[in-house]
Write a protein that holds these residues in place. Structure first.
Motif, PDB file in Angstrom:
ATOM      1  N   ALA A 175      -8.332  -4.939  -1.128  1.00  0.00           N
ATOM      2  CA  ALA A 175      -6.820  -4.601  -0.529  1.00  0.00           C
ATOM      3  C   ALA A 175      -7.246  -6.592   0.629  1.00  0.00           C
ATOM      4  N   THR A 189      -7.172   0.544  -4.052  1.00  0.00           N
ATOM      5  CA  THR A 189      -6.352  -0.214  -2.895  1.00  0.00           C
ATOM      6  C   THR A 189      -6.477  -0.525  -2.188  1.00  0.00           C
ATOM      7  N   VAL A 190      -7.854  -0.003  -1.494  1.00  0.00           N
ATOM      8  CA  VAL A 190      -8.596   0.156  -0.501  1.00  0.00           C
ATOM      9  C   VAL A 190      -9.803  -1.164  -0.806  1.00  0.00           C
ATOM     10  N   HIS A 218      -6.309  -4.232   6.577  1.00  0.00           N
ATOM     11  CA  HIS A 218      -7.065  -5.308   5.860  1.00  0.00           C
ATOM     12  C   HIS A 218      -6.488  -6.584   4.640  1.00  0.00           C
ATOM     13  N   GLU A 262      -5.642   2.192   5.584  1.00  0.00           N
ATOM     14  CA  GLU A 262      -6.877   1.949   5.897  1.00  0.00           C
ATOM     15  C   GLU A 262      -6.696   0.227   4.682  1.00  0.00           C
ATOM     16  N   ALA A 263      -5.931   0.324   4.075  1.00  0.00           N
ATOM     17  CA  ALA A 263      -5.263  -0.854   3.283  1.00  0.00           C
ATOM     18  C   ALA A 263      -5.144  -1.798   3.706  1.00  0.00           C
ATOM     19  N   ALA A 303       0.735  -1.863   0.519  1.00  0.00           N
ATOM     20  CA  ALA A 303      -0.223   0.168  -0.155  1.00  0.00           C
ATOM     21  C   ALA A 303       0.723   1.427   0.145  1.00  0.00           C
TER      22      ALA A 303
END
Length: 229
Positions: A221, A217-218, A141, A137-138, A127
């Protein structure tokens, strides 16, 4: 001196150093005088010299990282102002952002296979090319480390500041959107600051690709985390 008072003093010191460093950088725009580098280096020296625990420093200065979220949302303004340009080139910008994400993932997988960068470090690296709120955040996960992700995001941004202009000069990019997109897709907020100095269109495009890359990306993830399981 109480812990809370000491933490407040460090918050004040951080702000004073940043704005003073920003003024110096305007007059002497050298890479090493970039506020993100110089201010951080000075603060590290002070924290180490005074034997201040990181928890004490972070106590009140935690509000500064929190402001990254609202700051990222504020990047929607230049996107709105240049909406006609973006509407015209939306497909190229979307594909360019996706290409940046794929390149970042491929580089991490290569490091994982060739250099043996496994576990939390590899998942935290995935990330690194998006802005901090999205990256943290990513990383959560993906099963990465928030601390490592934060460090990798900063390092990626600094490389973008240092190598962005020289690399773009070597590439035959004539359109302004083509010059702005790589900054946002590969070097997030650091790259955006450079793109905005280049031009308003470049800054708007960098804002769009930065936000688009972060959102994608999120969303990806959980799947990306399985690649390095």
């Amino acid at each position: 001196m109480s812990t809370v008072l000491l933490s407040l003093l460090f918050l004040l010191l951080t702000l004073v150093l940043f704005y003073a460093n920003q003024a110096v950088h305007r007059r002497h725009p050298h890479f090493l005088l970039t506020p993100a580098i110089c201010t951080s280096a000075i603060l590290i020296v002070i924290v180490q010299a005074t034997s201040t625990p990181f928890a004490t420093y972070f106590g009140e200065t935690r509000w500064l990282p929190w402001l990254l979220g609202p700051a990222t949302v504020a990047f929607a303004l230049p996107i709105f102002q240049e909406r006609k340009l973006i509407r015209k080139h939306w497909l190229a910008l979307s594909l360019g952002s996706c290409a940046g994400i794929v390149a970042s993932i491929a580089a991490t997988l290569l490091l994982d296979r060739v250099l043996g960068v496994h576990g939390d470090m590899a998942r935290s690296l995935l990330a690194r090319s998006v802005s901090t709120p999205f990256a943290l955040e990513a990383s959560r996960h993906m099963g990465g480390s928030a601390q490592l992700t934060g460090i990798f995001v900063v390092m990626t941004g600094l490389f973008g500041l240092m190598l962005g202009k020289p690399l773009l000069k070597l590439l035959p990019l004539r359109m302004r959107i083509a010059r702005g997109a790589p900054y946002g897709a590969a070097a997030h907020g650091f790259g955006l600051s450079v793109a905005r100095r280049v031009g308003t269109e470049e800054g708007a495009v960098a804002s769009l690709t930065m936000i688009f890359s972060g959102v994608v990306t999120v969303l990806l993830a959980p799947l990306l985390g399985r690649l390095l399981a």
